[in-house]
Design a protein around this motif. Structure first.
Motif, PDB file in Angstrom:
ATOM      1  N   PRO A   1       0.788  -1.169   0.113  1.00 28.70           N
ATOM      2  CA  PRO A   1      -0.118   0.123  -0.170  1.00 28.70           C
ATOM      3  C   PRO A   1       0.857   1.258   0.005  1.00 28.70           C
ATOM      4  O   PRO A   1       1.933   1.255   0.407  1.00 28.70           O
ATOM      5  CB  PRO A   1      -1.008   0.012   1.201  1.00 28.70           C
ATOM      6  CG  PRO A   1      -1.068  -1.605   1.542  1.00 28.70           C
ATOM      7  CD  PRO A   1       0.330  -2.146   1.135  1.00 28.70           C
TER       8      PRO A   1
ATOM      9  N   LYS B   1      -5.103  -0.659  -0.761  1.00 27.10           N
ATOM     10  CA  LYS B   1      -5.315  -2.030  -0.126  1.00 27.10           C
ATOM     11  C   LYS B   1      -5.115  -3.487  -0.774  1.00 27.10           C
ATOM     12  O   LYS B   1      -5.505  -3.281  -1.966  1.00 27.10           O
ATOM     13  CB  LYS B   1      -6.644  -2.145   0.575  1.00 27.10           C
ATOM     14  CG  LYS B   1      -6.935  -3.149   1.679  1.00 27.10           C
ATOM     15  CD  LYS B   1      -8.484  -2.879   2.079  1.00 27.10           C
ATOM     16  CE  LYS B   1      -8.681  -4.402   3.017  1.00 27.10           C
ATOM     17  NZ  LYS B   1     -10.079  -4.125   3.600  1.00 27.10           N
TER      18      LYS B   1
ATOM     19  N   GLU C   1      -5.837  -7.578  -0.512  1.00 23.33           N
ATOM     20  CA  GLU C   1      -6.218  -8.912   0.243  1.00 23.33           C
ATOM     21  C   GLU C   1      -5.914  -9.913  -0.641  1.00 23.33           C
ATOM     22  O   GLU C   1      -6.463 -10.010  -1.875  1.00 23.33           O
ATOM     23  CB  GLU C   1      -7.813  -8.380   0.339  1.00 23.33           C
ATOM     24  CG  GLU C   1      -8.342  -9.444   1.056  1.00 23.33           C
ATOM     25  CD  GLU C   1      -9.823  -9.235   1.190  1.00 23.33           C
ATOM     26  OE1 GLU C   1     -10.511 -10.372   1.793  1.00 23.33           O
ATOM     27  OE2 GLU C   1     -10.435  -8.361   0.826  1.00 23.33           O
TER      28      GLU C   1
END
Length: 126
Positions: A41, A68, A70
């Motif tokens: 990030p 972000k 994930e």
């Protein structure tokens, strides 16, 4: 600036990022997953519709900041693949601008590009 490249991004996803500067995309391509796993990030990335083999001097795309990341594993129905899982990365991006490749290099599976920022009127529409 030198940026890692996410190649082969669907035109629909790029258009949506252009209309709304915040967007989360799902990355499934093995090459792009490797790139995402190399980023953190706050770093920037270059996204383009072109496949990694077709990126050359003059390739246009978008410069985005990673907000972000994930990473997840998804199970694949056995009828669809010889594998049982695939890695998927959801990446939240913030559009920073438009860019054009001025130089390209490869580091194993990772494509890097020196990118020149562009003004909106320079982008070829089509």
């Amino acid at each position: 600036m030198e940026l890692l490249v996410l190649a082969g991004i669907a035109r629909k996803a790029l258009d949506q990022l252009l209309r709304n500067p915040y967007r989360t995309i799902e990355i499934r391509s093995a090459k792009n997953v490797v790139v995402i796993q190399s980023l953190r990030p706050g770093e920037r990335v270059f996204l383009t519709y072109e496949t990694s083999q077709d990126i050359t001097h003059g390739t246009e795309g978008m410069i985005a900041e990673i907000l972000k990341i994930e990473r997840m594993e998804q199970r694949i129905p056995w009828e669809e693949s010889d594998e049982r899982e695939q890695t998927v990365c959801r990446v939240q991006l913030k559009l920073k601008g438009l860019g054009k490749v001025i130089e390209i290099s490869k580091d194993g599976e990772i494509t890097k590009a020196k990118v020149r920022e562009m003004f909106p009127h320079e982008m070829v529409m089509g």
